[in-house]
Motif scaffolding. Structure first.
Motif, mmCIF file in Angstrom:
data_model
loop_
_atom_site.group_PDB
_atom_site.id
_atom_site.type_symbol
_atom_site.label_atom_id
_atom_site.label_comp_id
_atom_site.label_asym_id
_atom_site.label_seq_id
_atom_site.Cartn_x
_atom_site.Cartn_y
_atom_site.Cartn_z
ATOM 1 N N VAL A 1 30.666 93.943 51.245
ATOM 2 C CA VAL A 1 29.263 93.844 51.652
ATOM 3 C C VAL A 1 28.991 92.635 52.526
ATOM 4 O O VAL A 1 28.434 92.746 53.627
ATOM 5 N N ARG B 1 28.178 95.001 55.823
ATOM 6 C CA ARG B 1 26.801 94.923 56.305
ATOM 7 C C ARG B 1 26.750 94.570 57.781
ATOM 8 O O ARG B 1 27.434 93.653 58.240
ATOM 9 N N ALA C 1 21.372 96.964 56.436
ATOM 10 C CA ALA C 1 20.767 96.551 55.162
ATOM 11 C C ALA C 1 20.146 95.179 55.358
ATOM 12 O O ALA C 1 20.827 94.164 55.280
ATOM 13 N N GLN D 1 19.263 93.340 48.997
ATOM 14 C CA GLN D 1 19.562 94.366 49.994
ATOM 15 C C GLN D 1 20.601 95.376 49.501
ATOM 16 O O GLN D 1 21.015 96.259 50.256
ATOM 17 N N CYS E 1 20.289 97.799 47.379
ATOM 18 C CA CYS E 1 19.760 99.163 47.319
ATOM 19 C C CYS E 1 19.889 99.837 48.684
ATOM 20 O O CYS E 1 20.363 100.973 48.788
ATOM 21 N N ALA E 2 19.467 99.128 49.735
ATOM 22 C CA ALA E 2 19.550 99.680 51.085
ATOM 23 C C ALA E 2 21.007 99.913 51.481
ATOM 24 O O ALA E 2 21.344 100.951 52.074
ATOM 25 N N PHE E 3 21.864 98.953 51.151
ATOM 26 C CA PHE E 3 23.277 99.095 51.488
ATOM 27 C C PHE E 3 23.873 100.306 50.769
ATOM 28 O O PHE E 3 24.552 101.145 51.378
ATOM 29 N N SER E 4 23.617 100.399 49.472
ATOM 30 C CA SER E 4 24.169 101.497 48.675
ATOM 31 C C SER E 4 23.687 102.848 49.185
ATOM 32 O O SER E 4 24.466 103.807 49.285
ATOM 33 N N ASN F 1 22.832 103.736 52.149
ATOM 34 C CA ASN F 1 23.492 104.113 53.393
ATOM 35 C C ASN F 1 24.963 104.436 53.197
ATOM 36 O O ASN F 1 25.518 105.277 53.915
#
Length: 439
Positions: A15, A54, A77, A91, A93-96, A98
């Motif tokens: 990440v 990321r 993210a 971040q 949640c956004a990363f996961s 996507n």
């Protein structure tokens, strides 16, 4: 690989830092090197590797074919700039989301296995593991509980958010990969890890790139005096890496040096809590009266870094904590002895008294004495350097890849889907695929 279960396609999650980033800048360091070196070698063994990291620039392409069989996916993210590593949990949640979308666009069963690096990636890997129904292998690289037990002066303790996050990943992962047996014991003792799920996989060095060479040629390339006695620090400039300890320890030796040849070379950039530290080190050198004998260089590309090592008489790794210490192995592979702190994986990377010397603690007097003893005996240093090159041959990325594939095999064979792992040190218990805090 006959008889082993080889994953066809691996989702590798990193990440907070990209393997394409220059080590020594920002949060890029040994983890980047590890991810890149193992990914490319896994691809050569027939494993297709997709790395999720990321996006940190609007110029990042969503997908980059970085090497044959290795794809880097830049995941949006949060903002590209101004986001510290400590802000990244917000971040995830956004990363996961996507990452899951990328898999959803493929045929079912697209990935066979997930390997997460660092606890932030482990949080994403845990979710993806449950969604995709494939095993999760996790490498922590550093542990908050270990770092907090040996904080540098002026450094900030890792937050409980990270400690709990690490505990969750330890409880959830199907296999836990550690760099040394010592790190494995720390996982068991501090996080209650199941020893049967821990695999020791020792990192390596690129032995084709890092090898002995001409000291004079290396100094000529870097514009360094061929007659200097050169002690070198390589790494991110942050309290954890302790470049200030080395600078303070060198100062009395520089003042006592009548030849005017003793010099300290500092190679690296600011990172994490070390933001602004290059300026602080410059100010410290002035305060200690050694400005003229200290040279600062920015982070170096791998081929240039090999020349930095070869130009050195001694490389020092004074870190307060190191899960392994790739700099120590790379320097030794170039035939340069290493003076290192007696912490973590450095005890494995450096053969004390044979290829270098280990120093207990971070007392300035002890470091000054150790430096003085080594620098006073050039013949001993040269002999250590020759033994160091031989010692480093044990640490190849090919050996690391062999051990990783063995861990993947155990993960694939032993995977039984989502199931309870019991209760960890912080009372984290899994129930029906979820984790809750018990009291």
């Amino acid at each position: 690989m006959t008889g082993r279960h080889l994953p066809r396609r691996l989702a590798l999650i990193s990440v907070h830092t990209s393997p394409l980033a220059q080590p020594g800048t920002g949060d890029a360091g040994g983890l980047n090197v590890y991810v890149w070196q193992t990914a490319t070698r896994l691809a050569r063994r027939g494993v297709e590797v997709e790395i999720f990291t990321r996006a940190t620039s609007s110029a990042d392409e969503p997908s980059v074919e970085a090497a044959p069989g290795v794809t880097v996916r830049h995941v949006p993210a949060g903002p590209f700039d101004g986001l510290d590593k400590r802000d990244l949990p917000g971040q995830l949640c956004a990363f996961s989301a996507n990452v899951l979308r990328a898999e959803a666009a493929q045929d079912p069963g697209y990935y066979d296995l997930i390997h997460s690096h660092y606890w932030l990636s482990g949080q994403v890997g845990w979710l993806a593991r449950d969604r995709w129904g494939v095993p999760l292998v996790h490498t922590a690289h550093t542990l908050a509980a270990v770092k907090n037990a040996s904080l540098a002066i002026g450094d900030t303790a890792e937050p409980m958010l990270r400690v709990i996050g690490e505990q969750q990943v330890v409880d959830e992962a199907d296999r836990l990969v550690v760099n040394t047996a010592t790190e494995g014991s720390e996982l068991v003792d501090l996080y209650g890890a199941d020893p049967s799920r821990v695999d020791v996989v020792v990192p390596g060095a690129d032995l084709d790139r890092y090898s002995p060479g001409s000291k004079l040629a290396a100094r000529a390339k870097l514009g360094l005096d061929p007659n200097d006695v050169l002690v070198t620090f390589v790494g991110r400039i942050q309290p954890l890496k302790a470049p200030d300890v080395l600078l303070r320890a060198m100062a009395p030796l520089i003042h006592a040096d009548r030849t005017g040849r003793l010099r300290l070379l500092v190679v690296g950039g600011p990172s994490g809590n070390g933001a602004g530290l290059p300026e602080t080190l410059i100010e410290l050198a002035a305060e200690l009266g050694v400005t003229e004998r200290v040279t600062f260089l920015p982070p170096q590309a791998p081929d240039d870094l090999a020349q930095v090592y070869r130009a050195s008489d001694l490389v020092s790794v004074p870190s307060y904590s190191e899960s392994f210490g790739l700099v120590a192995v790379e320097a030794q592979a170039c035939g340069i002895p290493v003076l290192a702190a007696d912490v973590g994986g450095l005890c494995v990377a450096v053969a004390d008294g044979v290829t270098g010397q280990l120093v207990a603690g971070h007392g300035i007097a002890e470091w000054t004495d150790s430096l003085a003893g080594l620098l006073a005996d050039p013949d001993r240093l040269r002999a250590m350097g020759m033994r160091a090159a031989v010692h480093a041959e044990k640490f190849s990325w090919e050996h690391t890849t062999d051990a990783l594939l063995a861990s993947y095999d155990r993960a694939l064979v032993g995977y039984r889907g989502v199931g309870g792992r019991g209760t960890g040190r912080f009372g984290l218990r899994r129930r029906r695929g979820r984790t809750r805090l018990t009291v």
